[in-house]
Design an enzyme around this catalytic site. Structure first.
Site, short mmCIF file in Angstrom:
data_model
loop_
_atom_site.label_atom_id
_atom_site.label_comp_id
_atom_site.label_asym_id
_atom_site.label_seq_id
_atom_site.Cartn_x
_atom_site.Cartn_y
_atom_site.Cartn_z
N GLU A 175 0.33 -0.80 -0.08
CA GLU A 175 0.05 -0.29 -0.07
C GLU A 175 0.98 1.57 -0.03
O GLU A 175 0.81 2.60 -0.86
CB GLU A 175 -1.02 -0.51 1.57
CG GLU A 175 -1.42 1.65 1.26
CD GLU A 175 -2.38 1.59 2.88
OE1 GLU A 175 -1.80 1.57 4.29
OE2 GLU A 175 -3.23 0.77 3.29
N ASP A 348 -5.99 -4.69 -2.95
CA ASP A 348 -6.39 -3.11 -3.05
C ASP A 348 -4.93 -2.50 -3.82
O ASP A 348 -4.88 -1.61 -4.42
CB ASP A 348 -6.89 -2.44 -1.56
CG ASP A 348 -5.88 -2.79 -0.40
OD1 ASP A 348 -5.68 -3.18 -1.02
OD2 ASP A 348 -5.91 -1.73 -0.33
#
Length: 774
Positions: A175, A348
């Site tokens: 991330e 993600d």
């Protein structure tokens, strides 16, 4: 430094960056970008005291449009040699020099010179928001501010004492890298310089994507038998679990295509978390010393919070832990284990990397510089190709009304086992000898992980469509499915509820079946808190703004009316639960969101049906600057496409309030009171499901001889080095009965969200300037 005791156990100290030098001029940052018509600041000191007054002089070579306009001559005395003095660099307005580079040299008699790499950047708009972006970008990239490791790896946060998903601030995640790439894509837009974007990808590839050496034997992988079933269980004390080869698993429809396309069986994907400075002392594949090292934390069911985790090396060679390393904390191998590796991907983050690559493609193309990023775009497309592994049932079982691990049938093709949605993870591993290997997809599908812009990119952008024959079609289907997913989960108020799963409880409902009458999405069960329950995974407002920002960007590039409808309803709700007041400086976002009811069972013939029985309630508030900046970007992209000037003003209010009221010496921050830090020394409690559970059968050690057993472990006991952290006294005072400690954190993702919010507004509303005083 490595210390070894009389039993041969050793511990490695944290690395320290060392510069061997004679007396020298010291300047920071090492690189500085200055917008045309604007200024930049360089801080200057001396490394040691002079015997008499010394004058530091400056000269710029290269770009003639860059000049020193203040501090060209700075005098230091034996008393103030280490007190920073500032020098100002000003960029002219000659458009021919936009993107040009120069070198600032700072010299003094008897001292080695210092240099700063300068870039003159195009004033892409008349907006001061461009300068705000560049100032924060320079703060983040300034080595003295601590956002990066000595190897150029971005830390999760500048601060070391911070516990959230990463359990230590100087770990990093995929991330974090995705936000770094986004930051560099915006820098490329403003400057035309794509070196930073390409270097960020190369750094991620070098350190986060396991090399062939670190994933041996993937060529032994059997697509017809991807992995042996292991049930997920509700609480950590249910572990270890036994694998069960009798449970049917489906076939993997991607493996042969990917191997044929790329000529290798190895997986091209980053692990989700990394111990940047080898704080735990594992080293890579437990060599004890190498930095960084790939690790994992969460692995024991939905109630395992970060406070309950037992960090372990991704490559377990049985040097640390118990007789079988850390493996028998999680799996009951019947006494037989093999040294092995196992990596978990965060879909993600991968999708956000593709998202950043898309904007890099758009901006570079507008500058006539596509060739500058083409090699990196090809890698982003490859990452998107492998990201499809997150779209399946965990064990490739058939999708829909899947109840019972034995009863739920094995999948046979994409037709019956592909969700076309991004699940919480996918993972792969194998024997360290290369004798066998495995792959799985994820348990749960969270609304906060979906990225329709990435799906649109991977099915529409010629520079980012993956090479595999079926990838474009898969991502086109995924785009439609993701938008349907948001429609299905949109509450009566407008917020987006949790998600769905094909694998209820991680064991297909073997322990507890899905609630009677539970709504379904293409046969998958509605789950208000996918994957994690401690705390619930959909109570954080960031899991509203992050996906809605992607929807807003997708709407901006496509004009999709479905996206517009979802956004319009969501934004109307968001405006009622957030505050950004430029007059008072107030800035709040929801503290906790709770959910009641459920959506309707999805009807493909009526995808936008209102969910009158699905509701959200907001309690409390926070001043989460990163989330607020993400919200500003939702508003910015929506307003730019729809022409809604009220929403445009709401976006501007957020970034103006952040800039005026929350700036500090290295970026932006707001005070956070951390009552959860009471968990540092909480022993395991099976009633309240808190603390570090270790089965009574396990006894082992971390590097340095730190014990792991069933009677003495707490979060702090297996991380005793926290007691030496400069911030620890505030926590200790709290544990001693004082007030909860308050910290100002500089998370990399949060700073990047703020920077990119400045830049998005500057790009899309170039004639709007900050109000006076902001």
């Amino acid at each position: 430094a490595v210390a070894t005791d009389n039993l041969g156990q050793n511990s490695t100290s944290s690395p320290v960056a060392i510069t061997v030098e004679t007396s020298s001029v010291v300047a920071g940052p090492a690189t500085l970008a200055v917008l045309q018509g604007a200024t930049g600041t360089v801080s200057v000191t001396l490394s040691s005291a002079p015997t008499a007054n010394v004058t530091v002089t400056s000269a710029i070579t290269g770009d003639p449009d860059l000049t020193v306009t203040a501090g060209a001559s700075l005098t230091f005395t034996p008393a103030n040699f280490n007190v920073a003095q500032n020098l100002t660099v000003t960029a002219g307005t000659n458009t021919a020099d936009a993107g040009a580079h120069g070198t600032l040299t700072l010299s003094a008699t008897g001292f080695s010179a210092a240099t700063v790499a300068l870039t003159e950047t195009a004033a892409t708009s008349g907006s001061g928001y461009d300068q705000w972006f560049m100032t924060l970008y320079n703060d983040i990239k300034n080595p003295a501010n601590g956002y990066f490791s000595p190897k150029g790896i971005p830390y999760h946060s500048v601060e070391t004492l911070i516990v959230e998903a990463p359990d230590y601030g100087h770990e990093t995640t995929s991330e974090t890298y995705s936000y770094w790439l986004w930051l560099e894509a915006d820098f490329g837009r403003v400057t035309g310089d794509w070196t930073g974007f390409n270097n960020a990808w190369a750094n991620m590839e070098q350190f986060m994507i396991p090399s062939a050496t670190l994933q041996p034997g993937q060529n032994t992988y059997k697509a017809s038998a991807p992995a042996t079933y292991g049930p997920g269980e509700p609480i950590p004390s249910d572990y270890p679990v036994a694998l069960n080869s009798s449970v049917p698993v489906g076939s993997d429809p991607l493996a042969a295509e990917l191997q044929s396309t790329y000529g290798t069986a190895n997986i091209y994907a980053p692990a989700w978390i990394m111990d940047v400075d080898n704080k735990y002392g594992f080293g890579q594949c437990e060599d004890g010393t190498s930095t960084p090292s790939l690790i994992n934390t969460f692995q024991r069911g939905p109630e395992e919070s970060v406070w309950d985790t037992i960090p372990q090396p991704d490559c377990d060679m049985f040097k640390f832990g118990g007789p079988n390393g850390f493996l028998d904390l999680f799996n009951n191998g019947g006494g037989s284990f093999a040294t092995q590796y196992k990596y978990t991907d965060a879909p993600d983050a991968d999708a956000r990397m593709v998202q950043a690559a898309y904007w890099a493609d758009v901006y570079a193309k507008a500058q006539g510089k596509t060739s500058s990023v083409s090699a990196t775009l090809a890698k982003a497309a490859q990452l998107g190709d492998y990201l499809r592994y997150s779209m399946f049932d965990k064990y490739f079982k058939q999708i829909g009304n899947c109840v019972g691990s034995m009863a739920c049938p094995a999948g046979t093709s994409k037709t019956n086992e592909d969700t076309f949605l991004l699940s919480w993870y996918y993972a792969w591993g194998g024997a360290s000898t290369g004798a066998w290997s495995w792959r799985i997809s994820g348990d749960s599908i969270h609304e906060g992980y979906q990225n329709p812009l990435a799906a649109w990119t991977l099915s529409n952008d010629p520079n980012l469509i993956p090479k595999s024959p079926t990838a474009k079609a898969d991502w086109a289907t995924s785009l439609t499915r993701q938008m349907q997913f948001f429609q299905w989960l949109q509450s009566s108020e407008g917020a987006i509820a949790g998600g769905a799963t094909n694998n209820w409880g991680g064991n297909y409902g073997d322990v507890t079946k899905p609630p009677a009458g539970d709504a379904t999405f293409f046969g998958m069960f509605y789950d208000p808190q996918p994957e994690y329950h401690n705390p619930p995974s959909n109570q954080w407002f960031g899991y509203q703004t992050w996906p809605m920002e992607r929807v807003a960007e997708y709407y901006f590039v496509s004009g999709d009316p479905t996206a517009k409808a979802v956004l319009a309803k969501w934004i109307a709700w968001a405006e009622t639960v957030t505050t950004a007041n430029p007059t008072t400086g107030a800035l709040t976002v929801p503290g906790t969101m709770t959910w009641s009811g459920q959506p309707n069972t999805f009807d493909p013939n009526n995808p936008g049906a209102a969910n009158t029985n699905l509701h959200v309630t907001v309690t409390g508030s926070s001043t989460d600057l990163g989330v607020a900046a993400s919200l500003a970007k939702v508003y910015t992209y929506y307003a730019a496409k729809s022409g809604d000037t009220t929403v445009q003003t709401a976006a501007q209010n957020i970034i103006d309030v952040i800039h005026k009221n929350f700036a500090d010496s290295i970026g932006f921050s707001a005070p956070e009171t951390r009552t959860d830090y009471k968990n540092f020394n909480v022993p395991y409690d099976n009633t309240n499901l808190e603390g570090v559970f270790v089965p009574s059968s396990f006894s082992g050690t971390y590097p340095g001889g730190i014990t792991i057993n069933s009677t003495t472990n707490t979060f702090l006991s297996i991380r005793p080095w926290y007691k030496n952290d400069p911030a620890w006294p505030k926590v200790q005072a709290y544990l001693n009965g004082g007030a909860a400690p308050t910290f100002n954190y500089h998370r990399f993702w949060g700073e990047a969200d703020i920077a990119t919010a400045f830049d998005a507004f500057a790009e899309l509303f170039p004639t709007v300037t900050p109000p006076a005083g902001f």
